[in-house]
Design an enzyme around this catalytic site. Structure first.
Site, mmCIF file in Angstrom:
data_model
loop_
_atom_site.group_PDB
_atom_site.id
_atom_site.type_symbol
_atom_site.label_atom_id
_atom_site.label_comp_id
_atom_site.label_asym_id
_atom_site.label_seq_id
_atom_site.Cartn_x
_atom_site.Cartn_y
_atom_site.Cartn_z
ATOM 1 N N MET A 206 -74.876 6.035 26.662
ATOM 2 C CA MET A 206 -76.245 5.900 26.143
ATOM 3 C C MET A 206 -76.263 4.951 24.940
ATOM 4 O O MET A 206 -77.236 4.911 24.181
ATOM 5 C CB MET A 206 -76.814 7.265 25.764
ATOM 6 C CG MET A 206 -76.906 8.187 26.982
ATOM 7 S SD MET A 206 -78.150 9.469 26.811
ATOM 8 C CE MET A 206 -77.545 10.354 25.398
ATOM 9 N N LEU B 61 -72.507 2.572 20.394
ATOM 10 C CA LEU B 61 -71.107 2.804 20.762
ATOM 11 C C LEU B 61 -70.210 3.064 19.554
ATOM 12 O O LEU B 61 -70.429 2.522 18.480
ATOM 13 C CB LEU B 61 -70.586 1.594 21.547
ATOM 14 C CG LEU B 61 -71.394 1.249 22.800
ATOM 15 C CD1 LEU B 61 -70.808 0.002 23.473
ATOM 16 C CD2 LEU B 61 -71.429 2.414 23.789
ATOM 17 N N HIS C 133 -66.375 5.901 22.885
ATOM 18 C CA HIS C 133 -66.781 5.092 24.043
ATOM 19 C C HIS C 133 -65.749 3.985 24.303
ATOM 20 O O HIS C 133 -65.387 3.712 25.447
ATOM 21 C CB HIS C 133 -68.118 4.394 23.776
ATOM 22 C CG HIS C 133 -69.278 5.314 23.550
ATOM 23 N ND1 HIS C 133 -69.908 5.425 22.333
ATOM 24 C CD2 HIS C 133 -69.942 6.148 24.377
ATOM 25 C CE1 HIS C 133 -70.904 6.283 22.431
ATOM 26 N NE2 HIS C 133 -70.952 6.749 23.657
ATOM 27 N N GLN D 8 -82.642 13.440 30.907
ATOM 28 C CA GLN D 8 -81.706 14.457 30.409
ATOM 29 C C GLN D 8 -82.078 15.010 29.044
ATOM 30 O O GLN D 8 -81.342 15.811 28.476
ATOM 31 C CB GLN D 8 -80.276 13.922 30.411
ATOM 32 C CG GLN D 8 -79.964 12.877 29.358
ATOM 33 C CD GLN D 8 -78.609 12.265 29.573
ATOM 34 O OE1 GLN D 8 -78.358 11.588 30.582
ATOM 35 N NE2 GLN D 8 -77.685 12.491 28.649
ATOM 36 N N LYS E 34 -64.855 14.997 25.537
ATOM 37 C CA LYS E 34 -65.770 15.473 24.489
ATOM 38 C C LYS E 34 -66.927 16.264 25.104
ATOM 39 O O LYS E 34 -67.361 17.269 24.577
ATOM 40 C CB LYS E 34 -66.277 14.246 23.716
ATOM 41 C CG LYS E 34 -67.631 14.342 23.083
ATOM 42 C CD LYS E 34 -67.537 15.014 21.746
ATOM 43 C CE LYS E 34 -68.862 15.239 21.042
ATOM 44 N NZ LYS E 34 -70.059 14.777 21.647
ATOM 45 N N SER F 248 -69.397 10.986 17.801
ATOM 46 C CA SER F 248 -70.618 11.165 18.574
ATOM 47 C C SER F 248 -71.674 10.230 18.014
ATOM 48 O O SER F 248 -71.724 10.007 16.796
ATOM 49 C CB SER F 248 -71.106 12.619 18.443
ATOM 50 O OG SER F 248 -72.461 12.715 18.831
ATOM 51 N N SER F 249 -72.504 9.691 18.900
ATOM 52 C CA SER F 249 -73.597 8.826 18.421
ATOM 53 C C SER F 249 -74.507 9.608 17.487
ATOM 54 O O SER F 249 -75.171 9.039 16.632
ATOM 55 C CB SER F 249 -74.401 8.297 19.611
ATOM 56 O OG SER F 249 -73.538 7.681 20.540
#
Ligand code: AMP
Length: 285
Positions: free
Chosen positions: A30, A33, A37, A61, A150, A186-187
């Site tokens: 998504m 990055l 990723h 989602q 993750k 995590s983003s």
């Protein structure tokens, strides 16, 4: 690196590569990055001849009260990172092409896999994930799909979907990449205030404390969960959503620890929801 927005052009490129005998690796993301990723990208570059990365913030989602509108976006930076890494194609489909008017199909994994863990708190989330990944696989048609541990539940569900629906691709699940203090990348970490960021580092500590208790011989899941909870208790601004010990394949909670298991947790820090997990192989019978 080619940047492709059209679904048919992406499919044509994959077809061309395959006709030339090149294997294709695919990393769906998504965007926004980070090193997590990029580790999947490197696994793909190392094991397939061509690598496609997709960036698509999939509306299907996200729940109605979730962070779709404010999900972090950094396309220009993402493009530079991917081009520099040597990615062959970046697929950025517009939402209108992925979900045109009249779109009416979804992919849903039955029972426990989707309803447990995150599924309890994000009711149709995995249906959205499974649907978009099935669509992306039909467009990109990779030989290998690269996913991160993750998101262990997501990876397990997608393994099931590719198997059940006969997608002709292998699934490779790659290890979680962490910050120096252990916080899983995590983003969504960009949402955290400095105080929340500090509290977030205890999530991994809790997982490690659980693993340590098991390595010292504890086999009672309740006792292990208790130790993990103690690490998180009283951390200001951190609210546990779940803290579970489940079978690695079934994702069902287990009482007596044996075999391949997963310590899994989710917590809210203010409005930000973070998840993490640690796979453990419990020795003995
Ligand atoms: P996302 O952009 O969050 O949808 O993630 C895209 C892919 O990257 C998924 O397969 C994730 O599991 C994977 N991923 C996200 N964070 C990490 C991480 N810290 N380490 C390894 N893989 C990750």
């Amino acid at each position: 690196m080619r940047i492709i927005r059209s679904l048919s052009r992406q499919r044509a490129l994959g077809d061309l590569w395959r006709r030339r005998g090149m294997s294709v690796g695919f990393v769906p993301t998504m965007g926004c990055l980070h090193a997590g990723h990029m580790s999947l990208v490197r696994f793909s570059l190392a094991s397939t001849v061509r690598t496609v990365v997709s960036i698509f913030v999939n509306p299907m989602q996200f729940g109605p009260r979730e962070d779709l509108a404010r999900y972090p976006r950094a396309l220009a930076r993402d493009k530079r990172m991917l081009a520099k890494a040597g990615v062959h194609a970046l697929f950025v489909p517009p939402a209108g092409s992925m979900y045109p008017r009249g779109f009416a199909t979804s992919v849903k994994t039955a029972g426990g896999l989707t309803e447990r863990l995150c599924g309890r708190f994000r009711p149709r989330h995995f249906e959205g994930v499974a649907t978009v990944v099935a669509k992306l696989l039909n467009i990109v048609r990779p030989d290998v799909l690269f996913l991160g541990k993750k998101d262990a539940q997501q990876a397990r569900i997608l393994e099931q979907v590719t198997r059940d629906l006969n997608f002709p691709c292998a699934v490779r699940i790659c290890p979680t990449v962490r910050e120096p203090d252990g916080l899983a990348m995590s983003s969504r970490n960009v949402y955290l205030s400095p105080a929340q960021r500090k509290a977030a580092s205890y999530l991994f500590q809790a997982l490690q404390v659980g693993r340590l208790a098991i390595s010292r011989g504890e086999r009672d899941a309740r006792a292990v969960r208790g130790r993990m909870r103690d690490v998180l208790a009283g951390r200001r601004g951190l609210r546990i959503q779940y803290l579970e010990i489940v079978g690695a394949d079934t994702l069902e909670p287990i009482a007596k620890l044996r075999g391949r298991i997963l310590l899994a947790l989710a917590a809210k820090l203010g409005g930000t929801r973070l998840i993490d997990n640690l796979p453990v192989e419990v020795p003995g019978k």
